[in-house]
Design a protein around this motif. Structure first.
Motif, PDB file in Angstrom:
ATOM      1  N   GLU A 453     -36.795  -4.148  18.605  1.00  0.00           N
ATOM      2  CA  GLU A 453     -37.066  -5.428  19.273  1.00  0.00           C
ATOM      3  C   GLU A 453     -38.250  -5.508  19.764  1.00  0.00           C
ATOM      4  OE1 GLU A 453     -33.968  -4.122  19.109  1.00  0.00           O
ATOM      5  OE2 GLU A 453     -33.334  -5.541  17.864  1.00  0.00           O
ATOM      6  N   GLN A 457     -41.989  -9.991  15.581  1.00  0.00           N
ATOM      7  CA  GLN A 457     -41.570 -10.310  14.343  1.00  0.00           C
ATOM      8  C   GLN A 457     -41.715 -12.031  14.290  1.00  0.00           C
ATOM      9  OE1 GLN A 457     -37.796  -8.610  13.831  1.00  0.00           O
ATOM     10  NE2 GLN A 457     -37.853  -7.860  15.581  1.00  0.00           N
ATOM     11  N   HIS A 460     -38.801 -14.149  14.561  1.00  0.00           N
ATOM     12  CA  HIS A 460     -38.340 -14.182  15.980  1.00  0.00           C
ATOM     13  C   HIS A 460     -39.655 -14.244  16.746  1.00  0.00           C
ATOM     14  CE1 HIS A 460     -34.691 -12.943  13.553  1.00  0.00           C
ATOM     15  NE2 HIS A 460     -34.047 -13.698  14.392  1.00  0.00           N
TER      16      HIS A 460
END
Length: 515
Positions: A453, A457, A460
């Protein structure tokens, strides 16, 4: 008490009889199994020395996007063909038990790669002599492509293993439709499909061979049709169970399209199909022959031709299995209009080597029988196979030392980059990178407890305070600017304040603040 004690031996004998029926055509002399054990051990050594080499892109992708996530995600997400679901489940278990080190992620593929060696013996023995089967196992043990895939955290060695076992059970079914063989055939089919849907290729060829063997049998048509009916019922039940296993993908996950119309199996136009077919076939053959000299390549071809042209003498087959394996693949490729990647055809190399060994050993046995009695010939050949195998093993070790198949882990720039990031990453930093840099770096960062994370991305997007932009000289995105453009972050990041903070080999990291 008497009934309890009498039941246990009966149950054990029943299990033993079923095992013998499924895996032993006949009991061979003990020294044959000792030699097979030695071949398997050497195959183990050839593979274990590479098990901790650096993680390649596809392995890292499988781990980051699938195996490291919750099992419900593994079962339902087929957004990329990297998710070889049954294999990914096993990797997920290994990861949770042993951690994320390369050897742990490769454990399922490694074990399957080792099991391929005795499985080759079992399957080859169904059709050939013990020496032919031993030679086939020896070839599998030292062939570079199978060594490589045994230390590659993907599902291919599982697919090869299931293809061998399916052939073994098919060899039983063409002579006797026993319940254990029918069940074993069906379950192996399901596991093969649940590993990778391209199991359709070996399944089609093997099933076609079984069907045609039934049709040419010297039996009344009533018996033939009954056998065909039973076999087709098993195939249909296997298909239904496979659909049931994929139902989380179809109903709750990425959908049916991700299975039947992804980039690997999506039909091409006829012109594109024909244009790509020849180069892909040549590339597949070259992949088979990695590490094989031209002389050895010619010898392999000669053994295969012997087994093909003289199959009735070389084996106990009524029809040549190798023809139907090829025919099944050709029919499916034409119907689907796909040109699969070279690795898709590696299962055919498994069988190619089986028939190569069968052809040459049969010829040598024929010559030796002119001078020795059959039992003496068998012993001489068995020891000769072992000695030749040890010689090939020694040469393989020397060749590997001189020209390693895998680079050393420390030579992987992403591994060093991950070490740097683990020490310097702050809460304000967002890592911005494209493939393959992002996934391989993400894997090595995971060993430091840093989640994926932390990477930016596109699907996202997050607010960026400071970007650590990674570029790689030998990739499409060679500069920080090209990486920023890829993510359309030109209006977000201040490229004029870009600073090179890390460089090793082909990888650079730039610190770029937000505007």
């Amino acid at each position: 008490m008497h009934s309890t004690h009498s039941t246990r031996p009966g149950l054990f004998q029943s299990i033993r009889a079923t095992f013998d029926h499924l895996f032993l055509r006949e009991k061979d002399p003990a020294y044959i199994y000792v030699i097979l054990g030695g071949i398997t051990l050497i195959g183990f050594l050839l593979r274990i020395i590479d098990i901790n080499q650096y993680i390649a892109y596809d392995e890292a992708y499988t781990f980051i996007h699938f195996a490291s996530r919750a099992f419900k995600h593994i079962l339902a997400d087929y957004s990329a063909p990297n998710n070889h679901i049954f294999h990914t489940i096993l990797v997920g278990i290994a990861y949770r038990l042993f951690g994320g080190q390369p050897w742990a992620l490769r454990l399922p593929a490694f074990i399957a790669g080792i099991l391929m060696i005795p499985a080759m013996y079992v399957t080859a023995r169904r059709f050939f002599s013990s020496n032919q089967a031993l030679a086939a196992s020896a070839l599998i043990a030292v062939t570079p492509s199978f060594i490589n895939y045994s230390v590659d955290a993907r599902g291919y060695t599982l697919l090869f293993l299931f293809a061998l076992l399916l052939t073994n059970f098919a060899g039983i079914l063409v002579t006797q439709q026993s319940k254990p063989a029918l069940i074993a055939f069906g379950l192996t089919t399901v596991l093969g499909f649940y590993t990778i849907p391209i199991f359709l290729y070996p399944m089609a060829g093997i099933s076609l061979w079984v069907v045609m063997t039934y049709l040419i049998a010297n039996e009344p048509w009533q018996i033939k049709l009954r056998k065909l009916e039973v076999f087709m019922v098993v195939c249909i039940l296997s298909a239904l169970l496979t659909i049931l296993l994929y139902s989380p993908v179809i109903i709750f996950g990425s959908g049916l399209t991700s299975l039947i119309n992804n980039e690997i199996v999506k039909p091409l136009t006829w012109s594109t199909f024909l244009e790509n077919l020849d180069p892909r076939v040549i590339k597949a053959w070259n992949k088979w022959m990695i590490g094989v000299s031209s002389t050895a390549e010619n010898l392999l071809s000669g053994g295969f031709l012997i087994s093909l042209l003289l199959y009735r003498k070389v084996s106990n087959q009524k029809l040549p299995l190798q023809v139907f394996l090829a025919l099944g693949a050709v029919i499916l490729v034409v119907l689907q209009r796909v040109t699969p990647l070279p690795r898709i055809w590696l299962y055919l190399e498994v069988f190619y080597l089986m028939f190569v060994a069968a052809g040459w050993v049969w010829l040598v046995e024929l010559i030796f029988d002119q001078f020795f009695n059959p039992s003496r010939t068998q012993k001489i050949l068995s020891m000769s196979i072992l000695l030749i195998f040890i010689s090939v093993f020694t040469n393989a070790l020397i060749a590997r030392h001189q020209n390693p198949v895998y680079q050393d882990r420390d030579l992987l720039p992403e591994a060093y980059a991950a070490d740097y990031l683990a020490q310097h990453l702050t809460p304000e930093d967002t890592i911005v990178a494209t493939g393959p840099v992002d996934i391989q770096t993400a894997y090595y960062l995971s060993l430091h407890g840093i989640p994926f994370e932390r990477f930016y991305q596109r699907d996202h997007p997050v607010k960026i305070q400071n970007a650590l932009v990674m570029s790689r000289q030998n990739s499409k995105y060679k500069t920080a600017e090209s990486v920023v453009d890829f993510f359309k972050l030109g209006q977000v990041l201040d490229l004029s304040r870009s600073q090179l903070v890390y460089e090793y080999a082909s990888v650079q990291i730039y610190s770029i603040p937000a505007r």
